[in-house]
Design a protein around this motif. Structure first.
Motif, PDB file in Angstrom:
ATOM      1  N   ALA A 179       4.798 -29.564  14.642  1.00  0.00           N
ATOM      2  CA  ALA A 179       5.870 -30.080  15.488  1.00  0.00           C
ATOM      3  C   ALA A 179       7.215 -29.938  14.793  1.00  0.00           C
ATOM      4  O   ALA A 179       8.193 -29.481  15.390  1.00  0.00           O
ATOM      5  CB  ALA A 179       5.605 -31.538  15.840  1.00  0.00           C
ATOM      6  N   ALA A 180       7.274 -30.328  13.536  1.00  0.00           N
ATOM      7  CA  ALA A 180       8.533 -30.257  12.791  1.00  0.00           C
ATOM      8  C   ALA A 180       8.287 -29.888  11.338  1.00  0.00           C
ATOM      9  O   ALA A 180       9.057 -30.251  10.454  1.00  0.00           O
ATOM     10  CB  ALA A 180       9.281 -31.582  12.888  1.00  0.00           C
ATOM     11  N   HIS A 181       7.180 -29.189  11.084  1.00  0.00           N
ATOM     12  CA  HIS A 181       6.931 -28.685   9.737  1.00  0.00           C
ATOM     13  C   HIS A 181       6.292 -27.309   9.839  1.00  0.00           C
ATOM     14  O   HIS A 181       5.825 -26.901  10.907  1.00  0.00           O
ATOM     15  CB  HIS A 181       6.064 -29.646   8.917  1.00  0.00           C
ATOM     16  CG  HIS A 181       4.613 -29.677   9.285  1.00  0.00           C
ATOM     17  ND1 HIS A 181       4.138 -30.185  10.484  1.00  0.00           N
ATOM     18  CD2 HIS A 181       3.500 -29.273   8.604  1.00  0.00           C
ATOM     19  CE1 HIS A 181       2.823 -30.099  10.523  1.00  0.00           C
ATOM     20  NE2 HIS A 181       2.404 -29.539   9.395  1.00  0.00           N
ATOM     21  N   SER A 182       6.294 -26.596   8.738  1.00  0.00           N
ATOM     22  CA  SER A 182       5.775 -25.231   8.714  1.00  0.00           C
ATOM     23  C   SER A 182       5.014 -24.998   7.422  1.00  0.00           C
ATOM     24  O   SER A 182       5.279 -25.641   6.401  1.00  0.00           O
ATOM     25  CB  SER A 182       6.924 -24.213   8.803  1.00  0.00           C
ATOM     26  OG  SER A 182       7.750 -24.459   9.916  1.00  0.00           O
ATOM     27  N   LEU A 183       4.081 -24.064   7.475  1.00  0.00           N
ATOM     28  CA  LEU A 183       3.351 -23.634   6.288  1.00  0.00           C
ATOM     29  C   LEU A 183       3.253 -22.119   6.296  1.00  0.00           C
ATOM     30  O   LEU A 183       3.161 -21.502   7.359  1.00  0.00           O
ATOM     31  CB  LEU A 183       1.942 -24.228   6.247  1.00  0.00           C
ATOM     32  CG  LEU A 183       1.807 -25.750   6.284  1.00  0.00           C
ATOM     33  CD1 LEU A 183       1.482 -26.216   7.695  1.00  0.00           C
ATOM     34  CD2 LEU A 183       0.730 -26.229   5.321  1.00  0.00           C
ATOM     35  N   PHE A 184       3.277 -21.519   5.104  1.00  0.00           N
ATOM     36  CA  PHE A 184       3.055 -20.079   5.017  1.00  0.00           C
ATOM     37  C   PHE A 184       2.334 -19.747   3.723  1.00  0.00           C
ATOM     38  O   PHE A 184       2.386 -20.492   2.741  1.00  0.00           O
ATOM     39  CB  PHE A 184       4.367 -19.294   5.143  1.00  0.00           C
ATOM     40  CG  PHE A 184       5.355 -19.477   4.018  1.00  0.00           C
ATOM     41  CD1 PHE A 184       5.411 -18.580   2.952  1.00  0.00           C
ATOM     42  CD2 PHE A 184       6.252 -20.536   4.035  1.00  0.00           C
ATOM     43  CE1 PHE A 184       6.330 -18.741   1.926  1.00  0.00           C
ATOM     44  CE2 PHE A 184       7.185 -20.704   3.011  1.00  0.00           C
ATOM     45  CZ  PHE A 184       7.226 -19.804   1.949  1.00  0.00           C
ATOM     46  N   VAL A 185       1.627 -18.629   3.755  1.00  0.00           N
ATOM     47  CA  VAL A 185       0.852 -18.155   2.613  1.00  0.00           C
ATOM     48  C   VAL A 185       1.507 -16.893   2.083  1.00  0.00           C
ATOM     49  O   VAL A 185       1.838 -15.981   2.851  1.00  0.00           O
ATOM     50  CB  VAL A 185      -0.606 -17.865   3.013  1.00  0.00           C
ATOM     51  CG1 VAL A 185      -1.409 -17.379   1.806  1.00  0.00           C
ATOM     52  CG2 VAL A 185      -1.251 -19.105   3.620  1.00  0.00           C
ATOM     53  N   THR A 186       1.690 -16.833   0.777  1.00  0.00           N
ATOM     54  CA  THR A 186       2.297 -15.662   0.158  1.00  0.00           C
ATOM     55  C   THR A 186       1.230 -14.622  -0.177  1.00  0.00           C
ATOM     56  O   THR A 186       0.025 -14.884  -0.087  1.00  0.00           O
ATOM     57  CB  THR A 186       3.057 -16.056  -1.115  1.00  0.00           C
ATOM     58  OG1 THR A 186       2.129 -16.617  -2.050  1.00  0.00           O
ATOM     59  CG2 THR A 186       4.142 -17.078  -0.806  1.00  0.00           C
ATOM     60  N   ALA A 187       1.687 -13.462  -0.589  1.00  0.00           N
ATOM     61  CA  ALA A 187       0.765 -12.366  -0.877  1.00  0.00           C
ATOM     62  C   ALA A 187      -0.220 -12.714  -1.979  1.00  0.00           C
ATOM     63  O   ALA A 187      -1.352 -12.216  -1.994  1.00  0.00           O
ATOM     64  CB  ALA A 187       1.554 -11.112  -1.249  1.00  0.00           C
ATOM     65  N   ASP A 188       0.178 -13.593  -2.911  1.00  0.00           N
ATOM     66  CA  ASP A 188      -0.730 -13.968  -3.996  1.00  0.00           C
ATOM     67  C   ASP A 188      -1.588 -15.182  -3.653  1.00  0.00           C
ATOM     68  O   ASP A 188      -2.309 -15.704  -4.501  1.00  0.00           O
ATOM     69  CB  ASP A 188       0.043 -14.210  -5.298  1.00  0.00           C
ATOM     70  CG  ASP A 188       0.957 -15.432  -5.235  1.00  0.00           C
ATOM     71  OD1 ASP A 188       1.008 -16.106  -4.180  1.00  0.00           O
ATOM     72  OD2 ASP A 188       1.633 -15.716  -6.245  1.00  0.00           O
ATOM     73  N   GLY A 189      -1.512 -15.651  -2.398  1.00  0.00           N
ATOM     74  CA  GLY A 189      -2.355 -16.751  -1.956  1.00  0.00           C
ATOM     75  C   GLY A 189      -1.767 -18.130  -2.140  1.00  0.00           C
ATOM     76  O   GLY A 189      -2.445 -19.129  -1.872  1.00  0.00           O
ATOM     77  N   SER A 190      -0.518 -18.226  -2.571  1.00  0.00           N
ATOM     78  CA  SER A 190       0.117 -19.535  -2.730  1.00  0.00           C
ATOM     79  C   SER A 190       0.496 -20.100  -1.366  1.00  0.00           C
ATOM     80  O   SER A 190       1.007 -19.375  -0.506  1.00  0.00           O
ATOM     81  CB  SER A 190       1.374 -19.418  -3.594  1.00  0.00           C
ATOM     82  OG  SER A 190       1.050 -18.964  -4.890  1.00  0.00           O
ATOM     83  N   LEU A 191       0.252 -21.395  -1.177  1.00  0.00           N
ATOM     84  CA  LEU A 191       0.591 -22.062   0.076  1.00  0.00           C
ATOM     85  C   LEU A 191       1.872 -22.854  -0.109  1.00  0.00           C
ATOM     86  O   LEU A 191       1.975 -23.683  -1.017  1.00  0.00           O
ATOM     87  CB  LEU A 191      -0.544 -22.992   0.510  1.00  0.00           C
ATOM     88  CG  LEU A 191      -0.331 -23.765   1.815  1.00  0.00           C
ATOM     89  CD1 LEU A 191      -0.129 -22.816   2.990  1.00  0.00           C
ATOM     90  CD2 LEU A 191      -1.510 -24.699   2.081  1.00  0.00           C
ATOM     91  N   ARG A 192       2.834 -22.595   0.772  1.00  0.00           N
ATOM     92  CA  ARG A 192       4.118 -23.289   0.705  1.00  0.00           C
ATOM     93  C   ARG A 192       4.428 -23.906   2.062  1.00  0.00           C
ATOM     94  O   ARG A 192       3.948 -23.436   3.100  1.00  0.00           O
ATOM     95  CB  ARG A 192       5.228 -22.334   0.263  1.00  0.00           C
ATOM     96  CG  ARG A 192       4.955 -21.736  -1.114  1.00  0.00           C
ATOM     97  CD  ARG A 192       6.117 -20.958  -1.667  1.00  0.00           C
ATOM     98  NE  ARG A 192       5.814 -20.449  -2.986  1.00  0.00           N
ATOM     99  CZ  ARG A 192       5.905 -21.136  -4.116  1.00  0.00           C
ATOM    100  NH1 ARG A 192       6.303 -22.396  -4.075  1.00  0.00           N
ATOM    101  NH2 ARG A 192       5.610 -20.594  -5.272  1.00  0.00           N
ATOM    102  N   THR A 193       5.237 -24.948   2.029  1.00  0.00           N
ATOM    103  CA  THR A 193       5.478 -25.702   3.252  1.00  0.00           C
ATOM    104  C   THR A 193       6.864 -26.320   3.232  1.00  0.00           C
ATOM    105  O   THR A 193       7.488 -26.464   2.174  1.00  0.00           O
ATOM    106  CB  THR A 193       4.386 -26.781   3.405  1.00  0.00           C
ATOM    107  OG1 THR A 193       4.528 -27.445   4.651  1.00  0.00           O
ATOM    108  CG2 THR A 193       4.445 -27.777   2.281  1.00  0.00           C
ATOM    109  N   MET A 194       7.350 -26.689   4.420  1.00  0.00           N
ATOM    110  CA  MET A 194       8.695 -27.269   4.530  1.00  0.00           C
ATOM    111  C   MET A 194       8.810 -28.017   5.846  1.00  0.00           C
ATOM    112  O   MET A 194       8.022 -27.813   6.762  1.00  0.00           O
ATOM    113  CB  MET A 194       9.775 -26.185   4.442  1.00  0.00           C
ATOM    114  CG  MET A 194       9.660 -25.070   5.463  1.00  0.00           C
ATOM    115  SD  MET A 194       8.648 -23.689   4.849  1.00  0.00           S
ATOM    116  CE  MET A 194       9.005 -22.444   6.104  1.00  0.00           C
ATOM    117  N   GLY A 195       9.817 -28.912   5.912  1.00  0.00           N
ATOM    118  CA  GLY A 195      10.074 -29.647   7.138  1.00  0.00           C
ATOM    119  C   GLY A 195       9.760 -31.121   7.024  1.00  0.00           C
ATOM    120  O   GLY A 195       9.806 -31.719   5.941  1.00  0.00           O
TER     121      GLY A 195
END
Length: 610
Positions: free
Chosen positions: A237-253
């Motif tokens: 709803a008001a946050h996001s997650l993404f995975v990088t090429a090396d498999g790290s999970l990052r998030t914001m919001g």
């Protein structure tokens, strides 16, 4: 009287008459009973191993010996035992059944998995133009069939154990899986990350809580750069997650419920690392909770948990990821507003969380704080979740829906909620779930939509809700698509991004906040993957910006540059962006831009802000 080799004909009542010259006497009667005997089995046979799903009669019995001629067979030949070693009843039947009875004993049978994927591909990071392969191998009953998927959609013609790439492009970036099937079973591999040509995370739309991760809380009506080296992303709803090429999970919001998984409840306007978020291969975002799976196949969850959507047996929110009991060998995940679903490697579908509309598909409306099996949820290869409805796709191309249906989002021709799954279509390649609408991609590349349409999110030129799928205007030859809270996006194979529906926060990415009843072109962007969410008013894409400049059309054939998202150095502002003359540079357009050495301004610019 001596009877040798007695037969049943010898049975009867016997007496003896003894006589001499003086007379005769008769003995008392004696009864002779001839009985069948049980032969001696000196050695029971051995059984060949069978696959799970095969019956005992397919286990070959060999060896074995008995005191008379005969044969061995299982007493319950149609039984299909589970994987493992167990003893099963075997009967020896003599050829001479007149004189001999059968003899029963036990024989050990080894049952092995009908199908297992032995080798899965390693992650790939490649340059544009590179050649490489993804290789898989499997064991189990022959013949075995392979089908490769990219971002949950089957790849046409990719039916070998090896998927070969030549002259790879940015568009090849994504998550790849292989489905292996035989007559007895199926196995779906965990996703493999592939990144080609340094894919970027870009986004647009609502940004009240910093969910776009660009360091601001300003809505964006056109695509902006967020982060480098991304392979997949999801939107809550008001946050996001993404995975990088090396498999790290990052998030914001937003992070009030701990949905960012960084151990805090503080919102973040730039990406932060998720605790334990390494080697990640799958991710999902609900309204205020998050799910992810690493290469170990364990499902982890964080964030809001009032409905039990984290599946940890409680309703306690979690700001750090927790392992979901029973969430092992997980290969696909989805999250609704307050419910969650996951698929295991054997194609089984599980669900937990809010169930007021029957969105868990277990035949009830009872919330579940631990995973429950979805009725009929077998041979599942993909899953999606709307706000309060769920969809899943089986290996034969059938799409099944369950849950809320007040707007016709299940597409079954009614507005009746369904606590058990209903099949609404065959021949479906892929699908997506919005807040209260759904999108379905037919095998021929035609995109259809069903459900709520007050904002034009179905893209059929009306604002009329549809309880059965209708064709999206211009929705042919579709390469990718996504559904948000009340908007939809589709990407043509020619690379054109189209969007329809609500646009109050710029979620259509066309530089305006004007809603659309039919798909209209968004700002140019190179896209390898597209994501929104059932509660989201923002969009995330994997790819690259066509331009390094953020701009707003002025309506007179010119644009004003409002931001810069490039990598710095000596840059030149072009005279035109998307066919419109660059007429102005807004205040603080380059504020926060790093690495700039010089900026060349074209003669078309007549107004420069501070």
């Amino acid at each position: 009287l001596v009877i040798a080799s007695a037969t049943f004909a010898d049975a009867g009542v016997y007496d003896v008459v003894v006589s001499n010259v003086l007379g005769a006497v008769v003995s008392a009667a004696a009864t002779l009973e001839v009985r069948q005997i049980i032969p001696t089995v000196s050695a029971w046979p051995s059984a060949s191993a069978i696959y799970r799903g095969e019956s005992l009669e397919q286990a070959i019995l060999s060896g074995g010996s008995a005191s008379v001629a005969g044969s061995f067979a299982f007493l319950s030949p149609t039984d299909t035992p589970p994987v493992g070693t167990a003893s099963h009843a075997v009967r020896f039947t003599p050829e001479d059944t007149t004189h001999y009875l059968a003899a029963d004993g036990m024989v050990a049978v080894v049952v092995v998995s009908a199908l297992e994927i032995e080798e899965v591909p390693e992650p790939v990071e490649a340059s544009a133009g590179a050649s490489f392969t993804l290789d898989a191998s499997a064991t189990g009953a022959e013949p075995r069939h392979f089908q490769w998927y990219r971002n949950g959609e089957p790849i046409s013609g990719a039916t070998n154990a090896t998927l070969a790439f030549s002259d790879a492009t940015l568009a090849d970036t994504g998550l790849y899986q292989v489905l292996v099937t035989n007559a007895l079973s199926l196995r779906l591999s965990a996703p493999t990350r592939v990144a080609v040509d340094s894919p970027k995370l870009i986004g647009w739309g609502g940004n009240d809580d910093g969910q776009l991760g660009d360091g601001s809380t300003d809505d964006r009506t056109a695509p902006v750069f967020i982060a480098p080296d991304a392979v997949t992303a999801v939107a809550g709803a008001a946050h996001s997650l993404f995975v990088t090429a090396d498999g790290s999970l990052r998030t914001m919001g937003a992070n009030a419920s701990g949905q960012l998984g960084d151990g805090t409840t503080a919102p973040r306007s730039t990406p932060v690392a998720v605790l334990g978020g390494t080697n990640v291969v799958a991710v999902a975002a609900g309204a205020a909770h998050s799910l992810f799976v690493a290469e170990d196949g364990i499902l982890r969850a964080m964030g809001a948990n009032a409905g039990g959507q984290l599946g940890d047996g409680t309703t306690t929110p979690r700001s750090t990821p927790v392992a979901v009991p029973g969430g092992t060998n997980v290969v696909a995940v989805a999250a609704g507003a307050a419910h969650s679903l996951f698929v295991t490697a054997d194609g089984a579908l599980w669900a937990m969380g809010d169930n007021a509309s029957g969105q868990l598909g277990d035949g009830t409306t009872t919330p579940r704080s631990t995973p429950v099996a979805v009725l009929g949820g077998s041979n599942v290869v993909a899953v999606a979740a709307g706000a309060a409805h769920s969809l899943f796709l089986t290996s034969n191309g059938a799409i099944w829906d369950m849950g809320g249906n007040d707007q016709g989002q299940l597409g079954d021709g009614s507005t009746t909620p369904r606590p058990t799954p209903v099949c609404i279509a065959q021949g479906i390649r892929s699908f997506a779930a919005g807040g209260t609408h759904s999108l379905l991609l037919d095998a021929d590349g035609t995109l259809r939509a069903t459900g709520a349409n007050a904002d034009g999110q179905l893209g059929d030129g009306t604002a009329t809700p549809r309880p059965a799928p209708v064709t999206v205007v211009g929705g042919t030859n579709v390469a990718a698509f996504a559904a948000g809270a009340a908007h939809s996006l589709l990407l043509d194979f020619d690379g054109t991004l189209l969007a329809t529906g609500a646009n109050d926060q710029g979620q259509l990415g066309d530089g305006s906040t004007t809603p659309r009843l039919t798909p209209e072109p968004a700002e140019p962007v190179l896209i390898a993957g597209l994501a929104s969410g059932p509660a989201a008013s923002h969009v995330l894409a994997i790819g690259a910006l066509v331009y390094d400049f953020v701009y707003v059309p002025l309506g007179d054939g010119t644009v004003v540059i409002t931001g810069y998202v490039g990598e710095g150095g000596d840059i030149a502002i072009p005279e035109q962006l998307n066919g419109m003359a660059v007429a102005a540079i807004a205040d603080e357009a380059f504020l926060g831009a790093s690495g700039l050495v010089s900026v060349h301004i074209p003669a078309t610019v007549t107004n420069i802000g501070a």
